[in-house]
Design an enzyme around this catalytic site. Structure first.
Site, PDB file in Angstrom:
ATOM      1  N   GLU A 154       9.560  -8.670  -3.304  1.00  0.00           N
ATOM      2  CA  GLU A 154       9.669  -7.371  -3.980  1.00  0.00           C
ATOM      3  C   GLU A 154      11.005  -6.715  -3.659  1.00  0.00           C
ATOM      4  O   GLU A 154      11.090  -5.521  -3.391  1.00  0.00           O
ATOM      5  CB  GLU A 154       8.502  -6.452  -3.608  1.00  0.00           C
ATOM      6  CG  GLU A 154       8.252  -5.338  -4.601  1.00  0.00           C
ATOM      7  CD  GLU A 154       7.084  -4.438  -4.233  1.00  0.00           C
ATOM      8  OE1 GLU A 154       6.887  -3.437  -4.946  1.00  0.00           O
ATOM      9  OE2 GLU A 154       6.368  -4.743  -3.263  1.00  0.00           O
ATOM     10  N   TYR A 210      -0.846   1.794  -2.813  1.00  0.00           N
ATOM     11  CA  TYR A 210      -0.728   0.371  -3.124  1.00  0.00           C
ATOM     12  C   TYR A 210      -1.542  -0.469  -2.146  1.00  0.00           C
ATOM     13  O   TYR A 210      -2.270  -1.383  -2.542  1.00  0.00           O
ATOM     14  CB  TYR A 210       0.734  -0.064  -3.082  1.00  0.00           C
ATOM     15  CG  TYR A 210       1.549   0.340  -4.295  1.00  0.00           C
ATOM     16  CD1 TYR A 210       1.179   1.417  -5.099  1.00  0.00           C
ATOM     17  CD2 TYR A 210       2.700  -0.346  -4.648  1.00  0.00           C
ATOM     18  CE1 TYR A 210       1.927   1.789  -6.199  1.00  0.00           C
ATOM     19  CE2 TYR A 210       3.456   0.011  -5.754  1.00  0.00           C
ATOM     20  CZ  TYR A 210       3.062   1.084  -6.527  1.00  0.00           C
ATOM     21  OH  TYR A 210       3.809   1.449  -7.611  1.00  0.00           O
ATOM     22  N   ALA A 252       6.467  -1.406 -11.374  1.00  0.00           N
ATOM     23  CA  ALA A 252       5.030  -1.125 -11.256  1.00  0.00           C
ATOM     24  C   ALA A 252       4.730   0.363 -11.292  1.00  0.00           C
ATOM     25  O   ALA A 252       3.796   0.804 -11.984  1.00  0.00           O
ATOM     26  CB  ALA A 252       4.490  -1.739  -9.966  1.00  0.00           C
TER      27      ALA A 252
END
Length: 322
Positions: free
Chosen positions: A271, A181, A59
């Site tokens: 993640e 984020y 990302a």
């Protein structure tokens, strides 16, 4: 099955780097691809009992902040092709999700061909959508603005969801994973609260990662704001189309997430090899070993099946059958 909805290719070979200008990218052999995941994602999946990971490019390296459309398109294609190759090398272990070639100020229509290519030709099951391609300066309109509608129309046609996920940050006020984020997760939810996006797109599905940012912790605030703004209840206006993952890295946080948010709106995610990679000195286990936290909840068999598999299949209907 146990499906991890939130995986990124954070262990890509060091040669896979984008500087914002170059549109020529290195070749990567199959052996290099195998080496990059065998002792990282795949090893941890085996250790933690994860059967399938929904896998996308790194990302923070989507690099939308460079703002050069042609180079961004080439970079996105290169990164997505690497994911497709990993899916082919490890069938049944990874399912592909694409990054989109976005740039601040560029119409989202330019990203749709890559979405279609990835879904229709490469077999991907979703996309990552960056609500702030400026890199922490928030120059784009909210996700509910009509400028985003062409992408949503394509997503609904293809029957794929988006994970709302920012990329790198250039604003020095924000740490990338510690604030940028989580800010984006919270901001996206508030944007959705304020508008009727899902009235126009009732089949649109969005995953807000990292446990929904601040949303579960401040659920009363968001419920109260909805009431003050004359909005419908969140349970009917937002949550039928919005889902959170379990990328929350301690037991009290997971406990709160499940106490506040219905199990039907939570997808298992970790993640792993991502933002928080270390071992928690209080437990002796990795922070991102989120299965331990979910298992400790003592969920009913029905809710456990929802969180570990069925919700992911409902949100990502293109996932391969077991």
């Amino acid at each position: 099955m146990i499906i991890d909805c939130h995986g990124h290719y954070t262990t890509a070979p060091d040669s896979v780097v984008y500087d914002g200008r170059s549109a020529s990218y290195p070749s990567v052999t199959d052996d290099e691809l195998r080496e990059s995941v065998e002792d990282s994602q795949l090893r941890l999946m085996r250790q933690r009992g994860v059967d399938l990971t929904i896998f996308s490019p790194r990302a923070s390296a989507m690099a939308h902040h460079f703002g050069e459309p042609a180079a961004s398109a080439a970079w996105s294609r290169h990164c997505n092709d690497l994911i497709a190759r990993l899916v082919r090398l490890y069938p049944g272990r990874f399912a592909g999700v694409c990054q989109l070639p976005q740039a601040a100020g560029e119409p989202i229509e330019s990203a749709i061909p890559e979405l279609r290519r990835c879904v229709e030709e490469l077999g991907f099951v979703g996309c990552n959508l960056n609500p702030d391609p400026s890199g922490g300066h928030w120059t784009s309109p909210p996700l509910t603005d009509p400028s985003w509608y062409p992408l949503y129309e394509a997503m609904c046609e293809l029957d794929v969801p988006a994970m709302v996920h920012v990329s790198a940050v250039t604003n020095p006020a924000f740490h990338a994973t510690g604030s940028h984020y989580l800010n984006a997760d919270t901001t996206a939810f508030m944007q959705l609260l304020q508008a009727d996006l899902f009235v126009r797109f009732p089949s649109l599905r969005l995953v807000i990662p990292h446990g929904g940012g601040a949303v579960p912790y401040h659920w009363g605030r968001f419920r109260g704001l909805a009431d003050m703004l004359g909005r419908p209840p969140l349970e009917t206006s937002v949550m039928p189309n919005v889902f959170f993952d379990t990328c929350v890295y301690h037991q009290p946080g997971i406990d709160l997430l499940f106490a506040v948010i219905d199990a039907g709106n939570i997808l298992f995610g970790s993640e792993m090899v991502g933002a928080v990679r270390g071992v928690d000195p209080r437990t002796g286990h990795h922070f991102d070993d989120t299965r331990r936290y979910v298992d400790a909840l003592g969920l009913s068999a029905a809710d456990r099946a929802k969180v570990y598999e069925h919700n992911a299949r409902r949100v990502y209907p293109r996932l391969p059958l077991p």
